[in-house]
Design a protein around this motif. Structure first.
Motif, mmCIF file in Angstrom:
data_model
loop_
_atom_site.group_PDB
_atom_site.id
_atom_site.type_symbol
_atom_site.label_atom_id
_atom_site.label_comp_id
_atom_site.label_asym_id
_atom_site.label_seq_id
_atom_site.Cartn_x
_atom_site.Cartn_y
_atom_site.Cartn_z
ATOM 1 N N PRO A 86 0.829 -1.214 0.000
ATOM 2 C CA PRO A 86 0.000 0.000 0.000
ATOM 3 C C PRO A 86 0.862 1.263 0.000
ATOM 4 O O PRO A 86 2.004 1.259 0.480
ATOM 5 C CB PRO A 86 -0.804 -0.126 1.303
ATOM 6 C CG PRO A 86 -0.750 -1.574 1.655
ATOM 7 C CD PRO A 86 0.588 -2.053 1.172
ATOM 8 N N ALA A 135 -7.964 -7.262 7.589
ATOM 9 C CA ALA A 135 -7.118 -6.457 6.708
ATOM 10 C C ALA A 135 -7.205 -4.975 7.012
ATOM 11 O O ALA A 135 -6.232 -4.239 6.801
ATOM 12 C CB ALA A 135 -7.495 -6.725 5.251
ATOM 13 N N ASP A 136 -8.358 -4.507 7.523
ATOM 14 C CA ASP A 136 -8.497 -3.072 7.774
ATOM 15 C C ASP A 136 -7.963 -2.659 9.142
ATOM 16 O O ASP A 136 -8.129 -1.518 9.563
ATOM 17 C CB ASP A 136 -9.962 -2.637 7.641
ATOM 18 C CG ASP A 136 -10.879 -3.335 8.638
ATOM 19 O OD1 ASP A 136 -10.378 -4.161 9.446
ATOM 20 O OD2 ASP A 136 -12.099 -3.067 8.611
ATOM 21 N N THR A 166 -2.415 -0.291 8.175
ATOM 22 C CA THR A 166 -2.178 0.255 6.840
ATOM 23 C C THR A 166 -1.496 -0.750 5.923
ATOM 24 O O THR A 166 -1.295 -0.465 4.742
ATOM 25 C CB THR A 166 -1.312 1.535 6.929
ATOM 26 O OG1 THR A 166 -0.112 1.233 7.662
ATOM 27 C CG2 THR A 166 -2.061 2.645 7.629
ATOM 28 N N GLU A 169 -3.015 -3.375 5.119
ATOM 29 C CA GLU A 169 -4.180 -3.825 4.352
ATOM 30 C C GLU A 169 -4.139 -5.323 4.102
ATOM 31 O O GLU A 169 -4.552 -5.824 3.049
ATOM 32 C CB GLU A 169 -4.300 -3.054 3.028
ATOM 33 C CG GLU A 169 -4.452 -1.552 3.223
ATOM 34 C CD GLU A 169 -4.523 -0.792 1.905
ATOM 35 O OE1 GLU A 169 -4.631 -1.440 0.841
ATOM 36 O OE2 GLU A 169 -4.481 0.453 1.948
ATOM 37 N N GLN A 170 -3.639 -6.059 5.092
ATOM 38 C CA GLN A 170 -3.573 -7.512 5.036
ATOM 39 C C GLN A 170 -3.980 -8.081 6.390
ATOM 40 O O GLN A 170 -3.693 -7.475 7.437
ATOM 41 C CB GLN A 170 -2.150 -7.976 4.712
ATOM 42 C CG GLN A 170 -1.653 -7.618 3.326
ATOM 43 C CD GLN A 170 -2.340 -8.434 2.249
ATOM 44 O OE1 GLN A 170 -2.736 -9.575 2.478
ATOM 45 N NE2 GLN A 170 -2.485 -7.857 1.068
#
Length: 305
Positions: free
Chosen positions: A22, A84-85, A88, A90-91
């Motif tokens: 990200p 995931a959230d 940062t 996102e995983q």
């Protein structure tokens, strides 16, 4: 590395290669590292050991941290499984709470992410935290999850044991006096100026490793024992040279001098302390400014800006 550890590590690397990085992670990794804060995710590195950790609490030069894996297939009953959230990255993440350790600041390399799930100092979810769940118990000691956990535990134990600052006993002055080494003898044997000889005798400055090697045969001790008699290092100076922001300078110094990072840190701390030895009130020394000056001089002399 054992075959079992190697296979677990390779699985982790394989999982990482599939990840999309990200933009927030790219930005954090490219920025100049700051001091660590709770809730941040950092890359911890020392020699060949590398781990991703979440910081849960910060002391003077130590962080409380838990290892993180992005392979959430593996977990134990203490592992926090986050969606995931939750960061940062996102995983989905697995936070191995049972492997929480106290890591020295000096192993922190780069901040890579930020958690959005609030954690307590012991890595337990804060009362306001939502969206997490706990993992299940390990199926057996021989299960892949147990192997994976053992690899994480070994790395965290190694990082937790890292020490770079010499632990001085403060007995140098007594050692020199015992062997009849006064100012004149120190000037002659160490090829130093009288003010430095007096500073050594008054426990206002430490011996360098080279000076300790010259004194070792005169006092009948190994070089490391002579170095161990140095005055204790000021805590604020050790703190300054342990900060992640100093790591780029320290690595550059190690490269220029052909040494390893630990030796470069020791070289920097001893040289900085020696330069400050003549100050009348060393408790008021501006250590950040002195460290800046040391690197400005020693890196610039080698063409580094």
């Amino acid at each position: 590395m054992s075959q079992a550890s190697s296979s677990a590590y390779e699985r982790l690397r394989a999982a990482a290669t599939q990840l999309k990085v990200p933009e927030a992670v790219r930005t954090a990794a490219a920025a100049t590292p700051g001091d660590p804060h709770p809730g941040e995710i950092w890359r911890a590195v020392w020699e060949n050991a590398v781990e991703i950790v979440a910081v849960t609490a910060v002391d003077d030069t130590v962080v409380h941290a838990v290892p993180i894996s992005m392979d959430t297939r593996f977990h134990d009953a203490d592992t926090l499984l986050l969606p995931a959230d939750a960061s940062t990255l996102e995983q989905p993440l697995a936070l191995w709470r049972g492997l929480r350790s106290r890591l020295p600041w000096c192993v922190l390399d780069r901040q890579v992410s930020q958690l959005s799930v609030p954690l307590e100092a012991d890595a337990a979810p804060a009362p306001t935290a939502t969206g997490y769940r706990y993992g299940g118990p390990l199926p057996s000691p021989a299960a892949p999850a147990a192997e994976f956990r053992a690899t994480l535990a070994d790395t965290m134990d190694y990082l937790a044991a890292v020490r770079w600052a010499p632990q001085g006993s403060g007995s140098l002055a007594a050692l020199l006096k015992k062997h009849g080494l006064g100012p004149a003898e120190l000037v002659r044997h160490l090829s130093i100026q009288p003010p430095r000889a007096l500073a050594l005798l008054r426990a206002q400055a430490p011996l360098t490793p080279h000076e300790a090697s010259l004194l070792a045969p005169l006092v009948g001790l190994p070089t490391d024992r002579v170095l161990a008699a140095n005055p204790a290092l000021p805590e604020r100076l050790v703190h300054e040279l342990s900060r992640p922001a100093r790591r780029v300078q320290i690595r550059r110094l190690a490269q220029l001098t052909g040494t390893v990072e630990r030796d470069a840190r020791q070289q920097a701390v001893l040289a900085t302390l020696t330069l400050a030895a003549r100050q009348e009130r060393p408790t008021e020394t501006d250590w950040p400014a002195r460290v800046d000056r040391y690197f400005d001089v020693h890196l610039d002399q080698n063409g580094d800006r």
